[in-house]
Each structure stands twice: as structure tokens, then as C-alpha cells.
Motif scaffolding. Structure first.
Motif, PDB file in Angstrom:
ATOM      1  N   ASN A  38       0.841  -1.195   0.000  1.00 58.42           N
ATOM      2  CA  ASN A  38       0.000   0.000   0.000  1.00 58.42           C
ATOM      3  C   ASN A  38       0.878   1.248   0.000  1.00 58.42           C
ATOM      4  N   TYR A  39       0.456   2.262  -0.745  1.00 57.78           N
ATOM      5  CA  TYR A  39       1.218   3.503  -0.862  1.00 57.78           C
ATOM      6  C   TYR A  39       0.288   4.698  -0.689  1.00 57.78           C
ATOM      7  N   SER A  40       0.822   5.759  -0.138  1.00 59.44           N
ATOM      8  CA  SER A  40       0.089   7.010  -0.024  1.00 59.44           C
ATOM      9  C   SER A  40       0.376   7.878  -1.241  1.00 59.44           C
ATOM     10  N   LYS A  41      -0.526   8.813  -1.525  1.00 58.20           N
ATOM     11  CA  LYS A  41      -0.337   9.720  -2.653  1.00 58.20           C
ATOM     12  C   LYS A  41       1.026  10.403  -2.557  1.00 58.20           C
ATOM     13  N   GLY A  42       1.775  10.354  -3.651  1.00 58.66           N
ATOM     14  CA  GLY A  42       3.099  10.981  -3.693  1.00 58.66           C
ATOM     15  C   GLY A  42       4.241  10.035  -3.385  1.00 58.66           C
ATOM     16  N   ASP A  43       3.953   8.876  -2.802  1.00 60.14           N
ATOM     17  CA  ASP A  43       5.006   7.899  -2.508  1.00 60.14           C
ATOM     18  C   ASP A  43       5.578   7.339  -3.811  1.00 60.14           C
ATOM     19  N   TYR A  44       6.868   7.032  -3.787  1.00 59.09           N
ATOM     20  CA  TYR A  44       7.473   6.343  -4.923  1.00 59.09           C
ATOM     21  C   TYR A  44       7.277   4.839  -4.743  1.00 59.09           C
ATOM     22  N   ILE A  45       6.640   4.228  -5.725  1.00 59.79           N
ATOM     23  CA  ILE A  45       6.448   2.781  -5.713  1.00 59.79           C
ATOM     24  C   ILE A  45       7.747   2.103  -6.124  1.00 59.79           C
ATOM     25  N   VAL A  46       8.359   2.603  -7.171  1.00 57.58           N
ATOM     26  CA  VAL A  46       9.716   2.194  -7.546  1.00 57.58           C
ATOM     27  C   VAL A  46      10.465   3.438  -8.012  1.00 57.58           C
ATOM     28  N   ILE A  47      11.776   3.400  -7.901  1.00 54.31           N
ATOM     29  CA  ILE A  47      12.639   4.501  -8.338  1.00 54.31           C
ATOM     30  C   ILE A  47      13.591   3.966  -9.385  1.00 54.31           C
ATOM     31  N   ALA A  48      13.780   4.727 -10.442  1.00 55.97           N
ATOM     32  CA  ALA A  48      14.709   4.332 -11.502  1.00 55.97           C
ATOM     33  C   ALA A  48      16.060   3.973 -10.893  1.00 55.97           C
ATOM     34  N   PRO A  99      13.891   1.083 -15.135  1.00 54.88           N
ATOM     35  CA  PRO A  99      14.364   2.170 -15.993  1.00 54.88           C
ATOM     36  C   PRO A  99      13.656   3.497 -15.737  1.00 54.88           C
ATOM     37  N   ALA A 100      12.572   3.484 -14.957  1.00 53.37           N
ATOM     38  CA  ALA A 100      11.779   4.691 -14.747  1.00 53.37           C
ATOM     39  C   ALA A 100      11.220   4.725 -13.337  1.00 53.37           C
ATOM     40  N   ASN A 101      10.727   5.887 -12.933  1.00 50.35           N
ATOM     41  CA  ASN A 101      10.069   6.034 -11.638  1.00 50.35           C
ATOM     42  C   ASN A 101       8.579   5.718 -11.772  1.00 50.35           C
ATOM     43  N   VAL A 102       8.029   5.109 -10.759  1.00 51.01           N
ATOM     44  CA  VAL A 102       6.578   4.909 -10.682  1.00 51.01           C
ATOM     45  C   VAL A 102       6.146   5.510  -9.353  1.00 51.01           C
ATOM     46  N   GLN A 103       5.293   6.534  -9.440  1.00 58.12           N
ATOM     47  CA  GLN A 103       4.907   7.295  -8.249  1.00 58.12           C
ATOM     48  C   GLN A 103       3.392   7.265  -8.079  1.00 58.12           C
ATOM     49  N   ALA A 104       2.941   7.075  -6.844  1.00 53.55           N
ATOM     50  CA  ALA A 104       1.509   7.017  -6.560  1.00 53.55           C
ATOM     51  C   ALA A 104       0.855   8.357  -6.880  1.00 53.55           C
ATOM     52  N   GLN A 105      -0.100   8.339  -7.791  1.00 51.39           N
ATOM     53  CA  GLN A 105      -0.850   9.540  -8.149  1.00 51.39           C
ATOM     54  C   GLN A 105      -1.960   9.790  -7.126  1.00 51.39           C
ATOM     55  N   THR A 106      -2.450   8.702  -6.541  1.00 44.93           N
ATOM     56  CA  THR A 106      -3.433   8.726  -5.456  1.00 44.93           C
ATOM     57  C   THR A 106      -2.988   7.682  -4.434  1.00 44.93           C
ATOM     58  N   ASP A 107      -3.665   7.582  -3.312  1.00 42.82           N
ATOM     59  CA  ASP A 107      -3.432   6.435  -2.440  1.00 42.82           C
ATOM     60  C   ASP A 107      -3.700   5.186  -3.265  1.00 42.82           C
ATOM     61  N   CYS A 108      -2.826   4.208  -3.194  1.00 38.87           N
ATOM     62  CA  CYS A 108      -3.032   3.030  -4.032  1.00 38.87           C
ATOM     63  C   CYS A 108      -2.416   1.781  -3.413  1.00 38.87           C
ATOM     64  N   SER A 109      -2.848   0.638  -3.921  1.00 41.83           N
ATOM     65  CA  SER A 109      -2.256  -0.640  -3.545  1.00 41.83           C
ATOM     66  C   SER A 109      -1.773  -1.319  -4.814  1.00 41.83           C
ATOM     67  N   VAL A 110      -0.653  -2.010  -4.710  1.00 42.59           N
ATOM     68  CA  VAL A 110       0.010  -2.595  -5.877  1.00 42.59           C
ATOM     69  C   VAL A 110       0.383  -4.042  -5.595  1.00 42.59           C
ATOM     70  N   LEU A 111       0.114  -4.883  -6.572  1.00 39.64           N
ATOM     71  CA  LEU A 111       0.482  -6.303  -6.497  1.00 39.64           C
ATOM     72  C   LEU A 111       1.696  -6.536  -7.386  1.00 39.64           C
ATOM     73  N   PHE A 112       2.673  -7.301  -6.904  1.00 36.36           N
ATOM     74  CA  PHE A 112       3.847  -7.627  -7.707  1.00 36.36           C
ATOM     75  C   PHE A 112       3.913  -9.120  -7.963  1.00 36.36           C
TER      76      PHE A 112
END
Length: 233
Positions: A38-48, A99-112
Motif C-alpha cells: 500500500n502507498y500514499s499519494k506521492g510515494d514512490y512505488i519504484v525509483i529508476a 528504468p523509470a520512476n513509478v509514483q503514486a498519483q493517489t493512495d493506491c495498492s500494488v500487487l507484484f
């Protein structure tokens, strides 16, 4: 209720699971035991530059995918909404870093999903593996087509043609003359590689000319033929 029943219902429409029914998807999730964060808005999910650790699927919320160019400016590559993937293009490229950043645009949950789980048959020889791989190959092909489309945007010389093309594309995708853009104005400007003031000014001209109406991300196309003419200019 089976462990992944609720999760399966939320991601069943993801293109990676095309052709699956709910029970098959639950069985797959039980086999893979995916990680969910789970991520809050603005959190980086992954960083390049971070170690690549598998396909990401947005379960809830949305995220923006960006990259910095050599000058340090942010370039927006796209938006991933609920049910959409990211990281699929490099999944089997041999690259070990995002290769790129993925940043939460809203509060979100992500499955890997780990790559090895996708390509290796498990001890139960589950039948869904081959369908999953076919879906992944189709998804990667579709992403390649989208990247070619992005090159078309960047090759357009005028700001009006870029904005018009983007609006028409989202109109066609939504199937309606009234729709919501999946990005805010700053993100839209980054995506089209133009300045925010220039883009806002162009949209204002379109509004004053009676071609479109808008309220924040909500857009209504009034004269699609005029937008098409702008693309040809």
C-alpha cells in the motif's frame, strides 16, 4: 471464502488475465502468492535504478510513470490506473534495474508478480501459465504500439496539434465526447513535452473557440472535426 477471492474480483479485468474466470484467477494467485503493498499519494512505488522485482499491477488507485532526461527534466511516460500493469516491457529483457520512476498519483495498492513465477511451471503444472504468457506477450506488443504513438506526439511541431491529438485519442478510447483525462494539467504537459502555461493557453483558445469545454480533468468535445483539422496543420 478463499484467501484471494476478493483480490481476484478487483483485478480480473486486467489485460494480463484475459480469458481467465474468477476461479482460475484465484487458483493462480494461490499458486503465486503475490506480494501486495500500500502507498500514499506521492510515494514512490519504484525509483529508476532500483532492483527490478517483477511486474506491477495497480489494484486500487493510480500511478504516474516518469523518467528524468539528461538535463534533469521530468518526462512523463504514462499513467497506470486500477487494473493496469507497469514493468512488463522490461520483464524479460535481462535488465536488473527499473528504468523509470513509478509514483503514486493517489493512495493506491500494488500487487507484484515475480518473473520466475510467471515463466516457470509450478509443481502442480497449472494450466493457466501458458495463457498468462500469451497475454503478457500481447501486452508487450500493445505497449510497443503505444510507444510508437508517443513518438508521433513528440514529432508534432505545434502545441495545438499535440493537444488536439491527445484529446481525440482519449475521446475514442472512452467511446464518448465527454470523458475524464487520467492525468492533471502538469502531467499532461509533461506527457506532451510542452510547458504547462503553453498547454493551458492552447486549451483556453480551444474553449473560447467553442471546440471544447472543460472543468479540471473533465473534458467535453464539441467540435471533433476542428480538432482533426488542427492535427493536419
Amino acid at each position: 471464502m478463499r484467501k484471494y477471492e476478493a483480490l481476484a474480483k478487483r483485478i480480473l479485468k486486467c489485460e494480463l488475465f484475459d480469458g481467465f474466470d474468477n476461479n482460475q484467477l484465484v487458483s493462480m494467485l494461490e499458486c503465486f502468492s503475490p506480494r501486495i503493498f500500500n502507498y500514499s499519494k506521492g510515494d514512490y512505488i519504484v525509483i529508476a535504478g532500483d532492483r527490478y522485482h517483477g511486474l506491477g499491477i495497480i489494484v486500487e488507485g493510480s500511478a504516474v510513470i516518469t523518467k528524468e532526461n539528461a538535463a534533469g527534466s521530468r518526462v512523463m511516460l504514462g499513467v497506470a490506473a486500477a487494473g493496469e500493469l507497469f514493468g512488463e516491457v522490461i520483464a524479460f529483457s535481462g535488465k536488473e534495474q527499473w528504468p523509470a520512476n513509478v509514483q503514486a498519483q493517489t493512495d493506491c495498492s500494488v500487487l507484484f508478480l515475480e518473473n520466475n513465477e510467471i515463466i516457470n511451471q509450478c509443481s502442480e503444472a497449472c494450466s493457466f501459465h501458458s495463457q498468462l504468457i500469451k497475454n503478457l506477450l500481447r501486452t508487450v506488443s500493445n505497449r510497443a504500439i503505444m510507444l510508437n504513438r508517443r513518438v508521433e506526439y513528440l514529432s508534432m511541431k505545434s502545441i495545438s496539434s499535440k493537444v488536439a491529438c491527445l484529446l481525440l485519442e482519449h475521446m475514442e478510447r472512452s467511446g464518448s465526447h465527454t470523458f475524464r483525462l487520467p492525468m492533471n494539467r502538469n502531467e499532461m504537459a509533461d506527457f506532451l513535452n510542452i510547458s504547462r502555461p503553453s498547454m493551458s493557453r492552447e486549451m483556453g483558445v480551444m474553449r473560447d473557440s467553442g471546440i471544447i469545454e472543460f472543468q479540471k480533468e473533465a473534458i467535453r468535445i464539441l467540435k471533433a472535426d476542428k480538432l482533426k483539422e488542427m492535427i493536419k496543420e
